[in-house]
Design an enzyme around this catalytic site. Structure first.
Site, PDB file in Angstrom:
ATOM      1  N   GLU A  40       0.689  -1.216  -0.057  1.00 45.02           N
ATOM      2  CA  GLU A  40      -0.002   0.019  -0.080  1.00 45.02           C
ATOM      3  C   GLU A  40       0.834   1.387   0.027  1.00 45.02           C
ATOM      4  O   GLU A  40       1.934   1.304   0.861  1.00 45.02           O
ATOM      5  CB  GLU A  40      -0.922   0.027   1.174  1.00 45.02           C
ATOM      6  CG  GLU A  40      -1.659   1.252   1.500  1.00 45.02           C
ATOM      7  CD  GLU A  40      -2.538   1.614   0.488  1.00 45.02           C
ATOM      8  OE1 GLU A  40      -2.481   3.083   0.206  1.00 45.02           O
ATOM      9  OE2 GLU A  40      -2.996   0.885  -0.190  1.00 45.02           O
ATOM     10  N   ARG A 113     -17.467   3.454   3.861  1.00 46.67           N
ATOM     11  CA  ARG A 113     -16.356   2.988   3.509  1.00 46.67           C
ATOM     12  C   ARG A 113     -15.098   2.746   4.283  1.00 46.67           C
ATOM     13  O   ARG A 113     -14.717   1.882   4.412  1.00 46.67           O
ATOM     14  CB  ARG A 113     -15.694   3.757   2.055  1.00 46.67           C
ATOM     15  CG  ARG A 113     -16.468   3.785   0.710  1.00 46.67           C
ATOM     16  CD  ARG A 113     -15.758   4.707  -0.156  1.00 46.67           C
ATOM     17  NE  ARG A 113     -16.318   4.740  -1.472  1.00 46.67           N
ATOM     18  CZ  ARG A 113     -16.160   3.908  -2.376  1.00 46.67           C
ATOM     19  NH1 ARG A 113     -15.348   2.970  -2.248  1.00 46.67           N
ATOM     20  NH2 ARG A 113     -16.895   3.855  -3.391  1.00 46.67           N
ATOM     21  N   TYR A 221     -28.732   7.885   2.169  1.00 46.36           N
ATOM     22  CA  TYR A 221     -28.964   6.855   3.045  1.00 46.36           C
ATOM     23  C   TYR A 221     -28.152   6.884   4.492  1.00 46.36           C
ATOM     24  O   TYR A 221     -26.970   7.650   4.504  1.00 46.36           O
ATOM     25  CB  TYR A 221     -28.602   5.550   2.236  1.00 46.36           C
ATOM     26  CG  TYR A 221     -27.153   5.500   1.721  1.00 46.36           C
ATOM     27  CD1 TYR A 221     -26.235   5.166   2.421  1.00 46.36           C
ATOM     28  CD2 TYR A 221     -27.104   5.651   0.345  1.00 46.36           C
ATOM     29  CE1 TYR A 221     -24.970   4.715   1.866  1.00 46.36           C
ATOM     30  CE2 TYR A 221     -26.014   5.617  -0.222  1.00 46.36           C
ATOM     31  CZ  TYR A 221     -24.884   5.256   0.391  1.00 46.36           C
ATOM     32  OH  TYR A 221     -23.694   5.034  -0.140  1.00 46.36           O
ATOM     33  N   ASP A 298     -11.625  -1.074  -9.475  1.00 48.34           N
ATOM     34  CA  ASP A 298     -11.470   0.097 -10.489  1.00 48.34           C
ATOM     35  C   ASP A 298     -10.305   0.215 -11.291  1.00 48.34           C
ATOM     36  O   ASP A 298     -10.300   0.779 -12.471  1.00 48.34           O
ATOM     37  CB  ASP A 298     -11.426   1.611  -9.668  1.00 48.34           C
ATOM     38  CG  ASP A 298     -12.764   1.596  -8.987  1.00 48.34           C
ATOM     39  OD1 ASP A 298     -13.729   1.055  -9.465  1.00 48.34           O
ATOM     40  OD2 ASP A 298     -12.804   2.761  -8.089  1.00 48.34           O
TER      41      ASP A 298
END
Length: 403
Positions: A40, A113, A221, A298
Protein backbone atom coordinates in the site's frame (compact mmCIF):
# COMPACT_ATOMS: atom_id res chain seq x y z
CA UNK A 1 17.46 -19.38 -4.32
CA UNK A 2 17.31 -22.17 -1.73
CA UNK A 3 14.54 -24.75 -1.71
CA UNK A 4 12.55 -23.18 1.15
CA UNK A 5 12.68 -19.75 -0.47
CA UNK A 6 11.55 -21.23 -3.78
CA UNK A 7 8.54 -22.87 -2.15
CA UNK A 8 7.61 -19.58 -0.43
CA UNK A 9 7.78 -17.63 -3.69
CA UNK A 10 5.71 -20.27 -5.49
CA UNK A 11 2.91 -19.70 -2.96
CA UNK A 12 3.23 -15.88 -2.77
CA UNK A 13 0.73 -13.56 -4.43
CA UNK A 14 1.49 -9.83 -4.34
CA UNK A 15 -1.43 -7.41 -4.09
CA UNK A 16 -0.92 -3.73 -4.85
CA UNK A 17 -3.47 -1.62 -2.98
CA UNK A 18 -5.10 -1.99 0.43
CA UNK A 19 -8.51 -0.66 -0.49
CA UNK A 20 -11.69 -2.71 -0.44
CA UNK A 21 -10.82 -4.82 -3.50
CA UNK A 22 -7.21 -5.43 -2.49
CA UNK A 23 -7.97 -6.46 1.09
CA UNK A 24 -10.83 -8.69 -0.04
CA UNK A 25 -8.49 -10.34 -2.55
CA UNK A 26 -5.89 -10.89 0.18
CA UNK A 27 -8.43 -12.61 2.43
CA UNK A 28 -9.93 -14.69 -0.39
CA UNK A 29 -6.50 -15.88 -1.56
CA UNK A 30 -5.23 -16.56 1.94
CA UNK A 31 -8.33 -18.70 2.52
CA UNK A 32 -7.14 -20.80 -0.44
CA UNK A 33 -3.75 -21.38 1.14
CA UNK A 34 -1.64 -18.70 -0.54
CA UNK A 35 0.84 -16.40 1.19
CA UNK A 36 -0.10 -12.77 0.49
CA UNK A 37 1.97 -9.60 0.53
CA UNK A 38 -0.14 -6.42 0.29
CA UNK A 39 1.73 -3.29 -0.83
CA UNK A 40 0.00 0.00 0.00
CA UNK A 41 1.51 3.30 -1.09
CA UNK A 42 0.05 5.38 1.76
CA UNK A 43 1.59 5.45 5.22
CA UNK A 44 -1.71 4.70 6.91
CA UNK A 45 -5.04 3.20 5.97
CA UNK A 46 -7.40 6.13 5.80
CA UNK A 47 -10.17 5.32 3.35
CA UNK A 48 -11.55 8.38 1.63
CA UNK A 49 -15.13 8.67 0.57
CA UNK A 50 -18.32 8.21 2.47
CA UNK A 51 -20.97 5.55 1.98
CA UNK A 52 -21.37 2.66 -0.39
CA UNK A 53 -23.99 0.03 -1.06
CA UNK A 54 -23.29 -3.70 -0.85
CA UNK A 55 -25.98 -5.79 -2.51
CA UNK A 56 -26.22 -9.56 -1.84
CA UNK A 57 -23.85 -10.53 -4.66
CA UNK A 58 -21.06 -8.79 -2.72
CA UNK A 59 -22.20 -9.11 0.89
CA UNK A 60 -22.40 -12.90 0.52
CA UNK A 61 -18.67 -13.00 -0.23
CA UNK A 62 -17.85 -10.86 2.79
CA UNK A 63 -19.98 -13.05 5.03
CA UNK A 64 -18.23 -16.16 3.70
CA UNK A 65 -14.89 -14.53 4.55
CA UNK A 66 -15.99 -14.07 8.16
CA UNK A 67 -16.74 -10.32 8.08
CA UNK A 68 -20.33 -10.36 9.33
CA UNK A 69 -19.46 -9.99 13.02
CA UNK A 70 -17.10 -7.10 12.25
CA UNK A 71 -19.71 -5.30 10.12
CA UNK A 72 -22.94 -5.92 12.00
CA UNK A 73 -22.57 -2.85 14.25
CA UNK A 74 -21.74 -0.40 11.46
CA UNK A 75 -23.57 -1.69 8.39
CA UNK A 76 -27.22 -0.74 7.92
CA UNK A 77 -29.80 -2.95 6.19
CA UNK A 78 -32.12 -0.42 4.50
CA UNK A 79 -35.79 -1.27 4.26
CA UNK A 80 -36.32 0.17 0.78
CA UNK A 81 -35.04 2.30 -2.07
CA UNK A 82 -37.41 5.15 -2.80
CA UNK A 83 -37.16 7.11 -6.05
CA UNK A 84 -38.34 10.70 -5.58
CA UNK A 85 -39.14 13.45 -8.07
CA UNK A 86 -36.79 16.33 -7.29
CA UNK A 87 -39.20 19.09 -8.30
CA UNK A 88 -42.30 17.90 -6.47
CA UNK A 89 -40.72 15.94 -3.62
CA UNK A 90 -43.24 13.15 -4.21
CA UNK A 91 -42.24 9.50 -4.25
CA UNK A 92 -42.25 7.90 -7.69
CA UNK A 93 -41.90 4.32 -6.46
CA UNK A 94 -40.77 2.54 -3.30
CA UNK A 95 -38.82 -0.69 -3.80
CA UNK A 96 -38.51 -2.95 -0.72
CA UNK A 97 -34.88 -4.06 -0.46
CA UNK A 98 -35.65 -6.37 2.43
CA UNK A 99 -37.38 -8.65 -0.08
CA UNK A 100 -34.13 -8.92 -2.07
CA UNK A 101 -32.19 -9.97 1.02
CA UNK A 102 -34.83 -12.55 1.94
CA UNK A 103 -34.85 -14.03 -1.57
CA UNK A 104 -31.08 -14.21 -1.97
CA UNK A 105 -30.22 -15.27 1.57
CA UNK A 106 -27.62 -12.51 1.93
CA UNK A 107 -27.91 -8.99 3.34
CA UNK A 108 -28.27 -5.75 1.45
CA UNK A 109 -26.06 -3.30 3.35
CA UNK A 110 -25.19 0.38 3.23
CA UNK A 111 -21.93 1.14 5.02
CA UNK A 112 -19.28 3.82 5.41
CA UNK A 113 -16.24 3.03 3.28
CA UNK A 114 -13.95 3.62 6.23
CA UNK A 115 -15.91 1.15 8.37
CA UNK A 116 -15.70 -1.51 5.67
CA UNK A 117 -11.99 -0.96 5.13
CA UNK A 118 -11.36 -1.08 8.88
CA UNK A 119 -13.22 -4.39 9.15
CA UNK A 120 -11.25 -5.85 6.24
CA UNK A 121 -7.97 -4.54 7.66
CA UNK A 122 -8.67 -6.09 11.06
CA UNK A 123 -9.41 -9.43 9.42
CA UNK A 124 -6.20 -9.14 7.38
CA UNK A 125 -4.15 -8.30 10.49
CA UNK A 126 -5.48 -11.41 12.21
CA UNK A 127 -4.50 -13.72 9.35
CA UNK A 128 -1.02 -15.28 9.66
CA UNK A 129 -0.59 -15.71 5.90
CA UNK A 130 -1.07 -12.03 5.02
CA UNK A 131 1.56 -9.31 5.38
CA UNK A 132 0.48 -5.69 4.91
CA UNK A 133 3.24 -3.21 4.11
CA UNK A 134 2.35 0.47 4.30
CA UNK A 135 4.32 3.22 2.55
CA UNK A 136 5.26 0.85 -0.29
CA UNK A 137 4.38 2.33 -3.66
CA UNK A 138 4.92 0.09 -6.67
CA UNK A 139 7.80 1.51 -8.71
CA UNK A 140 8.56 -1.24 -11.20
CA UNK A 141 7.37 -4.67 -12.34
CA UNK A 142 9.63 -7.36 -13.80
CA UNK A 143 7.84 -10.48 -15.12
CA UNK A 144 10.05 -13.53 -15.50
CA UNK A 145 9.88 -17.30 -15.92
CA UNK A 146 9.14 -17.90 -12.24
CA UNK A 147 6.47 -15.22 -11.88
CA UNK A 148 7.09 -11.53 -11.23
CA UNK A 149 9.32 -9.34 -9.08
CA UNK A 150 7.85 -6.09 -7.80
CA UNK A 151 9.99 -3.13 -6.76
CA UNK A 152 8.27 -1.15 -4.01
CA UNK A 153 9.43 0.92 -1.05
CA UNK A 154 13.09 0.36 -1.85
CA UNK A 155 12.76 -3.43 -1.74
CA UNK A 156 12.07 -6.20 -4.23
CA UNK A 157 9.38 -8.79 -3.67
CA UNK A 158 9.17 -11.91 -5.86
CA UNK A 159 5.90 -13.73 -6.29
CA UNK A 160 3.85 -16.04 -8.43
CA UNK A 161 1.57 -13.20 -9.61
CA UNK A 162 0.83 -9.52 -9.06
CA UNK A 163 -2.69 -8.18 -8.59
CA UNK A 164 -3.20 -4.49 -9.24
CA UNK A 165 -6.00 -3.41 -6.92
CA UNK A 166 -4.78 0.16 -6.67
CA UNK A 167 -7.75 2.11 -7.95
CA UNK A 168 -8.76 4.15 -10.96
CA UNK A 169 -5.31 5.77 -11.18
CA UNK A 170 -3.56 2.42 -10.83
CA UNK A 171 0.24 2.41 -10.87
CA UNK A 172 0.18 -1.26 -11.85
CA UNK A 173 -2.03 -0.53 -14.84
CA UNK A 174 0.19 2.40 -15.79
CA UNK A 175 3.22 0.09 -15.86
CA UNK A 176 1.38 -2.70 -17.66
CA UNK A 177 -1.11 -0.95 -19.97
CA UNK A 178 0.36 2.52 -20.44
CA UNK A 179 -1.93 3.31 -23.36
CA UNK A 180 -5.17 2.67 -21.47
CA UNK A 181 -6.32 5.55 -19.30
CA UNK A 182 -9.60 6.48 -17.56
CA UNK A 183 -11.91 8.88 -19.38
CA UNK A 184 -13.69 11.80 -17.72
CA UNK A 185 -17.48 11.40 -17.80
CA UNK A 186 -18.39 15.08 -17.57
CA UNK A 187 -19.98 14.44 -14.17
CA UNK A 188 -18.88 15.45 -10.68
CA UNK A 189 -19.96 13.76 -7.45
CA UNK A 190 -20.20 15.81 -4.27
CA UNK A 191 -20.34 13.96 -0.98
CA UNK A 192 -21.03 14.90 2.59
CA UNK A 193 -22.48 13.48 5.76
CA UNK A 194 -24.53 14.79 8.67
CA UNK A 195 -25.44 13.37 12.09
CA UNK A 196 -28.68 11.43 12.01
CA UNK A 197 -30.14 13.78 14.62
CA UNK A 198 -29.56 16.71 12.24
CA UNK A 199 -32.03 15.33 9.70
CA UNK A 200 -34.49 18.09 8.74
CA UNK A 201 -37.76 17.95 10.69
CA UNK A 202 -36.28 15.28 12.95
CA UNK A 203 -37.04 12.56 10.39
CA UNK A 204 -35.61 9.06 10.79
CA UNK A 205 -34.19 7.65 7.59
CA UNK A 206 -34.38 3.86 7.33
CA UNK A 207 -33.87 3.41 3.60
CA UNK A 208 -32.18 4.79 0.52
CA UNK A 209 -33.57 7.91 -1.14
CA UNK A 210 -32.85 8.46 -4.84
CA UNK A 211 -33.84 11.98 -5.86
CA UNK A 212 -34.10 12.41 -9.65
CA UNK A 213 -33.84 15.84 -11.24
CA UNK A 214 -32.85 17.56 -14.47
CA UNK A 215 -29.08 17.16 -15.06
CA UNK A 216 -28.52 16.09 -11.43
CA UNK A 217 -29.46 13.49 -8.86
CA UNK A 218 -29.06 12.98 -5.13
CA UNK A 219 -28.61 9.75 -3.16
CA UNK A 220 -29.24 9.74 0.61
CA UNK A 221 -28.95 6.87 3.08
CA UNK A 222 -27.87 6.04 6.67
CA UNK A 223 -24.37 4.76 7.48
CA UNK A 224 -22.27 4.05 10.60
CA UNK A 225 -24.96 1.98 12.24
CA UNK A 226 -27.53 4.67 11.46
CA UNK A 227 -25.64 7.34 13.37
CA UNK A 228 -24.84 9.40 10.28
CA UNK A 229 -26.51 10.16 6.97
CA UNK A 230 -24.57 9.94 3.72
CA UNK A 231 -25.31 12.27 0.79
CA UNK A 232 -23.94 12.04 -2.74
CA UNK A 233 -25.01 14.74 -5.18
CA UNK A 234 -24.08 14.26 -8.85
CA UNK A 235 -24.02 17.17 -11.28
CA UNK A 236 -22.51 17.85 -14.67
CA UNK A 237 -19.42 20.04 -15.00
CA UNK A 238 -15.97 20.47 -16.51
CA UNK A 239 -13.87 20.27 -13.32
CA UNK A 240 -11.86 17.06 -13.65
CA UNK A 241 -9.09 17.08 -11.07
CA UNK A 242 -7.81 13.65 -10.02
CA UNK A 243 -8.50 12.43 -6.54
CA UNK A 244 -11.37 11.67 -4.17
CA UNK A 245 -11.37 14.38 -1.57
CA UNK A 246 -11.05 17.84 -3.08
CA UNK A 247 -12.81 20.42 -0.94
CA UNK A 248 -16.16 21.59 -2.29
CA UNK A 249 -17.63 25.00 -1.58
CA UNK A 250 -21.07 24.54 0.05
CA UNK A 251 -22.55 27.61 -1.63
CA UNK A 252 -21.78 26.10 -5.05
CA UNK A 253 -23.64 22.85 -4.46
CA UNK A 254 -26.51 24.64 -2.71
CA UNK A 255 -26.93 26.86 -5.77
CA UNK A 256 -27.01 23.85 -8.11
CA UNK A 257 -30.05 22.49 -6.23
CA UNK A 258 -31.84 25.80 -5.61
CA UNK A 259 -34.88 24.79 -7.72
CA UNK A 260 -35.40 21.41 -6.08
CA UNK A 261 -38.05 20.50 -3.53
CA UNK A 262 -37.56 22.01 -0.08
CA UNK A 263 -36.84 18.67 1.59
CA UNK A 264 -33.92 17.98 -0.73
CA UNK A 265 -32.60 21.53 -0.26
CA UNK A 266 -32.83 21.14 3.51
CA UNK A 267 -30.76 17.94 3.38
CA UNK A 268 -28.08 19.58 1.26
CA UNK A 269 -28.04 22.66 3.48
CA UNK A 270 -27.54 20.53 6.61
CA UNK A 271 -24.12 19.29 5.44
CA UNK A 272 -21.30 21.41 6.87
CA UNK A 273 -18.41 20.12 4.75
CA UNK A 274 -18.45 18.84 1.19
CA UNK A 275 -15.81 17.06 -0.84
CA UNK A 276 -16.04 16.33 -4.53
CA UNK A 277 -14.53 14.01 -7.07
CA UNK A 278 -14.64 13.98 -10.85
CA UNK A 279 -16.13 10.76 -12.17
CA UNK A 280 -13.83 8.84 -14.49
CA UNK A 281 -14.40 5.44 -16.04
CA UNK A 282 -12.52 2.74 -17.90
CA UNK A 283 -13.55 1.41 -21.34
CA UNK A 284 -16.45 -1.05 -21.32
CA UNK A 285 -15.24 -4.52 -20.44
CA UNK A 286 -12.14 -3.19 -18.73
CA UNK A 287 -8.48 -4.11 -19.15
CA UNK A 288 -7.31 -7.15 -17.27
CA UNK A 289 -4.07 -9.05 -17.54
CA UNK A 290 -0.68 -9.40 -19.16
CA UNK A 291 1.56 -12.32 -18.25
CA UNK A 292 1.66 -12.83 -14.46
CA UNK A 293 0.06 -9.40 -13.80
CA UNK A 294 -3.67 -8.82 -13.50
CA UNK A 295 -6.03 -6.09 -12.33
CA UNK A 296 -9.24 -5.97 -10.35
CA UNK A 297 -11.82 -3.40 -9.28
CA UNK A 298 -11.45 0.19 -10.43
CA UNK A 299 -7.94 -0.48 -11.75
CA UNK A 300 -9.46 -2.87 -14.29
CA UNK A 301 -12.92 -1.45 -14.93
CA UNK A 302 -13.63 1.78 -13.06
CA UNK A 303 -17.29 2.58 -13.65
CA UNK A 304 -19.84 5.26 -12.91
CA UNK A 305 -21.49 4.73 -9.51
CA UNK A 306 -25.08 4.75 -10.80
CA UNK A 307 -25.66 1.02 -10.39
CA UNK A 308 -24.19 1.06 -6.85
CA UNK A 309 -21.83 -1.75 -7.90
CA UNK A 310 -18.30 -0.30 -7.89
CA UNK A 311 -17.33 -1.97 -4.62
CA UNK A 312 -19.47 -4.99 -5.41
CA UNK A 313 -17.67 -5.71 -8.67
CA UNK A 314 -14.27 -5.41 -6.96
CA UNK A 315 -15.38 -7.87 -4.28
CA UNK A 316 -16.69 -10.27 -6.92
CA UNK A 317 -13.41 -9.95 -8.86
CA UNK A 318 -11.44 -10.87 -5.75
CA UNK A 319 -13.49 -14.01 -5.11
CA UNK A 320 -13.39 -15.23 -8.71
CA UNK A 321 -9.65 -14.56 -9.00
CA UNK A 322 -9.00 -16.54 -5.81
CA UNK A 323 -11.07 -19.43 -7.15
CA UNK A 324 -9.18 -19.44 -10.46
CA UNK A 325 -5.73 -19.38 -8.85
CA UNK A 326 -6.70 -22.05 -6.34
CA UNK A 327 -8.00 -24.31 -9.12
CA UNK A 328 -4.64 -24.27 -10.92
CA UNK A 329 -2.12 -23.47 -8.18
CA UNK A 330 -3.78 -24.43 -4.92
CA UNK A 331 -2.13 -26.81 -2.51
CA UNK A 332 -1.71 -30.19 -4.16
CA UNK A 333 -2.50 -28.83 -7.63
CA UNK A 334 1.13 -28.58 -8.74
CA UNK A 335 0.58 -25.72 -11.15
CA UNK A 336 3.76 -24.13 -12.48
CA UNK A 337 4.56 -20.44 -12.85
CA UNK A 338 4.29 -20.90 -16.61
CA UNK A 339 0.57 -21.65 -16.21
CA UNK A 340 -0.23 -18.42 -14.33
CA UNK A 341 -0.89 -16.26 -17.43
CA UNK A 342 -3.48 -18.76 -18.70
CA UNK A 343 -5.12 -18.82 -15.26
CA UNK A 344 -5.35 -15.03 -15.21
CA UNK A 345 -6.80 -15.06 -18.72
CA UNK A 346 -9.50 -17.42 -17.50
CA UNK A 347 -10.28 -15.02 -14.66
CA UNK A 348 -10.58 -12.15 -17.13
CA UNK A 349 -12.82 -14.19 -19.44
CA UNK A 350 -15.12 -15.00 -16.54
CA UNK A 351 -15.37 -11.40 -15.36
CA UNK A 352 -15.33 -9.30 -18.52
CA UNK A 353 -18.91 -9.89 -19.81
CA UNK A 354 -20.56 -9.24 -16.44
CA UNK A 355 -18.48 -6.17 -15.69
CA UNK A 356 -19.19 -4.74 -19.14
CA UNK A 357 -22.92 -5.19 -18.61
CA UNK A 358 -22.77 -3.42 -15.23
CA UNK A 359 -20.71 -0.57 -16.70
CA UNK A 360 -23.32 -0.09 -19.40
CA UNK A 361 -26.19 -0.25 -16.91
CA UNK A 362 -24.55 2.40 -14.73
CA UNK A 363 -24.11 4.72 -17.68
CA UNK A 364 -27.72 4.18 -18.81
CA UNK A 365 -28.99 4.85 -15.29
CA UNK A 366 -27.08 8.14 -15.25
CA UNK A 367 -28.91 9.26 -18.35
CA UNK A 368 -32.30 8.19 -16.98
CA UNK A 369 -31.71 9.85 -13.61
CA UNK A 370 -30.93 13.22 -15.23
CA UNK A 371 -33.76 13.43 -17.75
CA UNK A 372 -35.40 16.89 -18.01
CA UNK A 373 -38.94 18.07 -18.69
CA UNK A 374 -41.32 15.81 -20.61
CA UNK A 375 -38.78 12.99 -20.72
CA UNK A 376 -38.62 13.01 -16.90
CA UNK A 377 -42.42 12.91 -16.72
CA UNK A 378 -42.45 9.89 -19.04
CA UNK A 379 -39.77 8.22 -16.90
CA UNK A 380 -41.80 8.69 -13.73
CA UNK A 381 -44.96 7.33 -15.37
CA UNK A 382 -43.06 4.29 -16.66
CA UNK A 383 -41.53 3.57 -13.24
CA UNK A 384 -44.93 3.74 -11.55
CA UNK A 385 -46.43 1.47 -14.21
CA UNK A 386 -43.69 -1.11 -13.82
CA UNK A 387 -44.03 -1.08 -10.04
CA UNK A 388 -41.50 -2.12 -7.40
CA UNK A 389 -41.45 -5.86 -8.11
CA UNK A 390 -40.69 -5.55 -11.80
CA UNK A 391 -38.19 -2.72 -11.24
CA UNK A 392 -36.27 -4.84 -8.75
CA UNK A 393 -36.51 -7.88 -11.01
CA UNK A 394 -34.64 -5.94 -13.69
CA UNK A 395 -31.60 -6.02 -11.38
CA UNK A 396 -31.95 -9.60 -10.20
CA UNK A 397 -29.14 -10.67 -12.56
CA UNK A 398 -26.85 -8.54 -10.37
CA UNK A 399 -28.19 -9.43 -6.95
CA UNK A 400 -28.63 -13.19 -7.54
CA UNK A 401 -25.10 -13.80 -8.83
CA UNK A 402 -23.08 -16.60 -7.27
CA UNK A 403 -19.66 -17.74 -8.38
Amino acid sequence: MDADRGVAVSRTIIVAGAGIGGLTAALALAAKGFRIVVLERTERLDEVGAGLQLSPNASRILVDLGLQSRLQDCAVAPDAVTAINARSGRAIVRMPIGDVAARTGAPYWVVHRADLQAALAAQVAAHPSIELRLGCAVDDIAPHANGVTVSAGGAQEPGLALIGADGIWSAVRGLTFADTQPLFSGLIAWRGTLPAEAMPDGATLRGVQLWLGPEAHLVVYPISGGRRINLVAVVDGSWNQRGWSARGEPTEIIARFAHWDGAARALIGAVDAWTRWALFGMPDGGVWNRGPVTLLGDAAHGMLPFAAQGAGMAIEDAAVLADCLAASHGEGRGGSAAEVPATLQRYAALRRPRVKRVQQLARQNGVIYHLPGVAALARDVAMRALGPDRLLARQSWIYDWRR
